[in-house]
Design a protein around this motif. Structure first.
Motif, PDB file in Angstrom:
ATOM      1  N   ILE A  64      26.264  27.401 -29.363  1.00 29.76           N
ATOM      2  CA  ILE A  64      27.100  28.002 -28.310  1.00 29.76           C
ATOM      3  C   ILE A  64      26.268  29.016 -27.533  1.00 29.76           C
ATOM      4  N   LEU A  65      26.317  28.918 -26.209  1.00 28.55           N
ATOM      5  CA  LEU A  65      25.613  29.870 -25.348  1.00 28.55           C
ATOM      6  C   LEU A  65      26.601  30.459 -24.354  1.00 28.55           C
ATOM      7  N   TRP A  66      26.834  31.773 -24.476  1.00 28.55           N
ATOM      8  CA  TRP A  66      27.657  32.489 -23.509  1.00 28.55           C
ATOM      9  C   TRP A  66      26.739  33.139 -22.480  1.00 28.55           C
ATOM     10  N   SER A  67      26.915  32.800 -21.221  1.00 31.59           N
ATOM     11  CA  SER A  67      26.159  33.427 -20.139  1.00 31.59           C
ATOM     12  C   SER A  67      27.027  34.478 -19.464  1.00 31.59           C
ATOM     13  N   ARG A 123      24.827  16.336 -26.990  1.00 32.42           N
ATOM     14  CA  ARG A 123      25.528  16.370 -25.705  1.00 32.42           C
ATOM     15  C   ARG A 123      26.219  17.723 -25.519  1.00 32.42           C
ATOM     16  N   ALA A 124      26.087  18.284 -24.343  1.00 34.16           N
ATOM     17  CA  ALA A 124      26.638  19.607 -24.032  1.00 34.16           C
ATOM     18  C   ALA A 124      27.905  19.480 -23.209  1.00 34.16           C
ATOM     19  N   VAL A 125      28.821  20.398 -23.426  1.00 32.90           N
ATOM     20  CA  VAL A 125      29.984  20.537 -22.555  1.00 32.90           C
ATOM     21  C   VAL A 125      29.915  21.929 -21.939  1.00 32.90           C
ATOM     22  N   LEU A 126      30.136  22.000 -20.628  1.00 31.31           N
ATOM     23  CA  LEU A 126      29.996  23.245 -19.864  1.00 31.31           C
ATOM     24  C   LEU A 126      31.335  23.581 -19.225  1.00 31.31           C
ATOM     25  N   HIS A 127      31.755  24.849 -19.361  1.00 30.59           N
ATOM     26  CA  HIS A 127      33.050  25.249 -18.795  1.00 30.59           C
ATOM     27  C   HIS A 127      33.056  26.749 -18.553  1.00 30.59           C
ATOM     28  N   LEU A 128      34.045  27.220 -17.824  1.00 29.93           N
ATOM     29  CA  LEU A 128      34.206  28.651 -17.588  1.00 29.93           C
ATOM     30  C   LEU A 128      34.715  29.334 -18.850  1.00 29.93           C
ATOM     31  N   GLY A 129      34.290  30.579 -19.051  1.00 35.57           N
ATOM     32  CA  GLY A 129      34.733  31.307 -20.229  1.00 35.57           C
ATOM     33  C   GLY A 129      36.224  31.552 -20.243  1.00 35.57           C
ATOM     34  N   ARG A 130      36.845  31.611 -19.080  1.00 32.27           N
ATOM     35  CA  ARG A 130      38.274  31.906 -19.018  1.00 32.27           C
ATOM     36  C   ARG A 130      39.145  30.654 -19.160  1.00 32.27           C
ATOM     37  N   GLN A 131      38.540  29.527 -19.494  1.00 32.34           N
ATOM     38  CA  GLN A 131      39.302  28.305 -19.753  1.00 32.34           C
ATOM     39  C   GLN A 131      39.794  28.350 -21.190  1.00 32.34           C
ATOM     40  N   ARG A 132      41.097  28.276 -21.383  1.00 28.33           N
ATOM     41  CA  ARG A 132      41.643  28.305 -22.746  1.00 28.33           C
ATOM     42  C   ARG A 132      41.234  27.028 -23.477  1.00 28.33           C
ATOM     43  N   HIS A 133      40.761  27.205 -24.713  1.00 27.41           N
ATOM     44  CA  HIS A 133      40.316  26.062 -25.503  1.00 27.41           C
ATOM     45  C   HIS A 133      40.364  26.421 -26.980  1.00 27.41           C
ATOM     46  N   GLY A 134      40.301  25.414 -27.819  1.00 26.52           N
ATOM     47  CA  GLY A 134      40.304  25.625 -29.260  1.00 26.52           C
ATOM     48  C   GLY A 134      39.740  24.422 -29.980  1.00 26.52           C
ATOM     49  N   ASP A 150      36.748  32.734 -23.959  1.00 32.19           N
ATOM     50  CA  ASP A 150      35.488  33.338 -24.381  1.00 32.19           C
ATOM     51  C   ASP A 150      35.202  34.612 -23.601  1.00 32.19           C
ATOM     52  N   ASP A 151      34.484  35.530 -24.242  1.00 32.12           N
ATOM     53  CA  ASP A 151      33.960  36.695 -23.518  1.00 32.12           C
ATOM     54  C   ASP A 151      32.645  36.283 -22.856  1.00 32.12           C
ATOM     55  N   ALA A 152      32.726  35.235 -22.070  1.00 32.40           N
ATOM     56  CA  ALA A 152      31.585  34.691 -21.342  1.00 32.40           C
ATOM     57  C   ALA A 152      32.062  34.368 -19.936  1.00 32.40           C
ATOM     58  N   ASP A 153      31.139  34.353 -19.012  1.00 37.37           N
ATOM     59  CA  ASP A 153      31.478  33.897 -17.669  1.00 37.37           C
ATOM     60  C   ASP A 153      31.324  32.383 -17.575  1.00 37.37           C
ATOM     61  N   HIS A 204      41.707  38.874 -25.648  1.00 39.63           N
ATOM     62  CA  HIS A 204      42.046  37.460 -25.632  1.00 39.63           C
ATOM     63  C   HIS A 204      40.800  36.602 -25.745  1.00 39.63           C
ATOM     64  N   GLU A 205      39.662  37.211 -25.999  1.00 37.26           N
ATOM     65  CA  GLU A 205      38.420  36.472 -26.131  1.00 37.26           C
ATOM     66  C   GLU A 205      38.011  36.448 -27.593  1.00 37.26           C
ATOM     67  N   ASP A 206      37.249  35.424 -27.983  1.00 40.05           N
ATOM     68  CA  ASP A 206      36.832  35.333 -29.376  1.00 40.05           C
ATOM     69  C   ASP A 206      35.534  36.097 -29.587  1.00 40.05           C
ATOM     70  N   THR A 207      35.479  37.328 -29.064  1.00 41.76           N
ATOM     71  CA  THR A 207      34.251  38.112 -29.159  1.00 41.76           C
ATOM     72  C   THR A 207      34.486  39.444 -29.834  1.00 41.76           C
ATOM     73  N   VAL A 208      35.421  39.471 -30.781  1.00 42.90           N
ATOM     74  CA  VAL A 208      35.737  40.735 -31.417  1.00 42.90           C
ATOM     75  C   VAL A 208      34.684  41.028 -32.473  1.00 42.90           C
ATOM     76  N   PHE A 209      33.591  41.589 -32.056  1.00 45.12           N
ATOM     77  CA  PHE A 209      32.527  41.962 -32.963  1.00 45.12           C
ATOM     78  C   PHE A 209      31.961  43.277 -32.489  1.00 45.12           C
ATOM     79  N   THR A 210      31.234  43.941 -33.380  1.00 46.58           N
ATOM     80  CA  THR A 210      30.624  45.208 -33.035  1.00 46.58           C
ATOM     81  C   THR A 210      29.294  44.969 -32.349  1.00 46.58           C
ATOM     82  N   THR A 211      29.067  45.615 -31.233  1.00 47.17           N
ATOM     83  CA  THR A 211      27.788  45.485 -30.553  1.00 47.17           C
ATOM     84  C   THR A 211      27.462  46.775 -29.837  1.00 47.17           C
TER      85      THR A 211
END
Length: 693
Positions: free
Chosen positions: A450-453, A426-437, A383-386, A208-215
């Motif tokens: 975009i920075l995923w921590s 300007r930056a917007v900061l939120h939890l990765g588990r917040q649904r957004h689009g 997001d696959d971010a915290d 359910h995260e937009d992180t479907v990539f190979t790593t």
């Protein structure tokens, strides 16, 4: 620690059918790209067991190997269901003097050349005694999804169209998970706390995260520590493969970053306790603030444009949803990003999200771009971010707002919370588990940083497990909060998008296809149940430890009954029916926990689990479990004739290990389509069918 490097494109294919030739394998795998070599070897760990050979298939391109693995893993290859992983050493590497590097976390011992052809878990060698690959069941570089270049889709990959036209399309297996994105498991909505804690195995679910990539996981130095990196793409600048336009972005981050941050943000950081005063709380848990000045925004935009013009082939897509963008860490900006995260953002994140931000040391940083004719928006997702930071770098545009819905665990996670309008710097900061689009762009071009921590400490906690469990008692959705990628009920509220519309909004069509295939299977794998086991009555048939022919008989009977029931209730394609059917052939994944909830210990065993009502129904009889018994049990449940027990009630027996079956001679005749003698322990119970998983 120095470790063996294996950067090549060799697949380890386990479970090759006897009699299959290397030429036949090469012909099938060539649908996905040029194959350099195919080596077949016996599996010494399974002497005397038919159809257990191993093949090492070496591709010319690693991307082609990934696509072949993605399409064929868990499917029929030359008449048999196989398991496919990347081999764990380089083709042509001699075991006497393996190449080593210090940045790999995939440790392999140096094995003497005399240890030839060890099968699973060992080195497989060809006739000229050169090491061609290592097959391992705990390969940490096991890759699930295809890695795509910037601007590419699966359809645009070389050979992909041919593979789609010519490659057989047997049912897909449940995807092997690179890393569980919701490490908790099956949710028990409405259950008592003691029940919620019972079932902790990860179910079958799409990302359910937009992180479907190979790593690949790498062991790399970050802040003076050696750790496994979740998101690692390399560094083409430090590898000498990229000449930057603005070298100051790549060197002396501590000094240079200070002059690129907004004065208001610098003042708030310098004031220490005044950090929150620099914020604007746009909605609960969603904050915005000035971060970058115009000079930095312009420099970074110019650098990204330069990189896309001069190093396009070396750059990967940032994730599986955004086709156009650049991974800044891969470009060589990781030192700058790390300085930003640790020195400036960490105090703020700890003040706002102390649980999720605690221990954030890893990050994934990238650029996304929205423009007419390319990506125009982004499907709803998490997001696959915290913690996620999103900063607009500019360009002229209209529209392209950012819509926030609820947290994934909340009943209102598909209710609109706030629409954010981007401002340059300007930056917007939120939890990765917040649904957004991202809403569709009307004109122009928008580019965002975009920075995923990511916090390893938080992700190893029970809180993280609970925070990634999607609420099943959701309120009716707002249309804008629906996701075609992730919501199976999307078409109940909105028309199905065309393929072009879906691609332009970052819809992961492979995820949609996989979900539809899973929901269309009459019988599902109990070791990886879908989320609906929590809300739909589920028939659970336990067959661990039984001889293969017996497993096959009962599974086929359950399959026929499931198809009859689904036909009778008018089940539509992709729709979850009013009753689900699961089978367990191995004591793995969620099976032990479901056994405990059902309070059954024997094998075979039969029960119906209704988690939503906290009830179970057990089959208890001296009769042998046969097809008529299965059919009568399901019919009686549907007619309300069975006696319900409360899950966790005193009459529940303590869980026990499934007993080994006594040696049984396989009966002759049509009913014994898969014959075997003797018994198998639960851990040796075979996969009886590719359709099962």
């Amino acid at each position: 620690m120095a470790t063996v490097s294996f950067p090549y494109a060799t697949l380890c294919v386990q479970g090759i059918k006897d009699g299959v030739t290397s030429e036949a394998l090469e012909a099938q795998f060539e649908h996905y790209g040029r194959v350099r070599n195919v080596n077949l070897a016996q599996n010494k760990n399974m002497k005397g067991v038919p159809d257990t050979r191993i093949a090492l298939v070496e591709f010319a391109r690693r991307d082609d190997a990934r696509r072949a693995m993605q399409e064929l893993n868990g499917r029929n290859v030359q008449g048999k269901c196989v398991m496919i992983r990347f081999a764990r050493s380089s083709p042509g590497m001699r075991s006497a003097a393996p190449a080593v590097r210090v940045d790999s976390a995939d440790r392999q011992p140096r094995v003497p050349a005399s240890r030839q052809d060890m099968g699973i878990g060992g080195i497989v060698v060809s006739k000229d005694v050169r090491v061609v690959g290592i097959c391992s069941d705990n390969d940490v570089t096991f890759t699930t999804f295809q890695r795509l270049r910037v601007g590419e889709t699966q359809e645009s990959q070389p050979g992909a169209a041919k593979a789609q036209r010519e490659s057989p399309k047997p049912p897909k297996a449940a995807e092997p998970q690179r890393q569980p994105l919701a490490a908790g498991g099956v949710q028990l909505p409405g259950a008592r706390p003691d029940l919620r804690s019972r079932l902790k195995a990860t179910p079958h679910r799409e990302s359910h995260e937009d992180t479907v990539f190979t790593t690949n996981l790498r062991e790399t130095a970050l802040l003076g520590q050696t750790k496994l990196r979740k998101h690692f793409f390399g560094d083409i600048y430090r590898q000498g493969n990229y000449v930057p336009l603005h070298p100051e972005l790549f060197e002396n981050p501590r000094e240079n970053l200070k002059r690129w941050l907004a004065p208001s943000f610098i003042a708030a950081v310098s004031a220490g306790g005044g950090l929150k005063e620099a914020l604007r709380e746009d909605a609960p848990g969603i904050y915005s603030f000035e971060l970058f000045n115009s000079e930095f925004c312009e420099k970074l935009l110019e650098e990204v444009t330069h990189a896309q013009q001069t190093a396009r082939e070396a750059l990967d897509r940032p994730n599986g949803m955004n086709r156009y963008g650049v991974v800044l860490n891969q470009l060589g900006l990781e030192p700058l990003i790390t300085e930003l995260q640790q020195e400036y953002l960490m105090p703020l994140m700890m003040a706002l999200y102390p649980q999720e931000a605690d221990g954030c040391r890893d990050h994934h940083c990238f650029i996304v771009r929205y423009k007419a004719g390319e990506d125009v928006g982004l499907d709803m997702h998490e997001d696959d971010a915290d913690v996620t930071l999103n900063v607009c770098l500019g360009r002229e545009f209209a529209g392209a707002t950012l819509t926030f819905c609820g947290l994934v665990t909340d009943a209102n996670h598909r209710k609109m919370q706030y629409t954010y309008s981007h401002e340059k710097g300007r930056a917007v900061l939120h939890l990765g588990r917040q649904r957004h689009g991202a809403d569709d762009i009307e004109s122009g071009e928008r580019v965002n940083f975009i920075l995923w921590s990511v916090s390893e400490k938080y992700r190893s906690s029970e809180a993280y497990q609970n925070h990634r469990l999607r609420s099943s008692s959701a309120d009716p959705p707002d249309r804008i909060c629906l996701s075609y990628t992730h919501d199976r009920d999307y078409t109940k509220f909105l028309p199905k998008p065309t393929k072009a519309q879906a691609i332009s909004r970052g819809v992961m069509l492979d995820v949609v296809e996989r979900r539809l295939e899973v929901y269309n299977r009459p019988v599902l794998d109990l070791s990886r149940p879908i989320d609906e086991i929590n809300s739909v009555p589920s028939v659970c048939l336990f067959l661990e430890g039984l001889p293969p022919y017996r497993q096959h008989q009962l599974f086929q009977s359950l399959m026929e009954i499931a198809e009859e029931v689904h036909d009778s209730v008018g089940k539509q394609d992709g729709e979850v029916p009013s009753i689900l059917f699961f089978v367990a052939v191995q004591p793995s994944g969620a099976v032990p926990q479901v056994r405990e909830l059902c309070a059954v210990t024997a094998s075979p065993a039969l029960a119906i689990l209704d988690v939503d009502k906290e009830q179970r129904y057990r089959w208890e009889s001296d009769k042998d479990l046969e097809a008529p018994v299965l059919r009568d049990f399901v019919r009686d449940f549907r007619e309300g004739k069975l006696k319900a027990e409360v899950i966790g009630s005193p009459e529940a027996e303590p869980p026990a290990e499934p007993m080994e079956a006594m040696p049984v001679e396989a009966p002759s005749g049509p009913s014994a389509s898969t014959s075997s003698t003797g018994s198998r322990s639960p851990t040796e119970a075979p996969r009886t069918s590719c359709n099962l998983l």
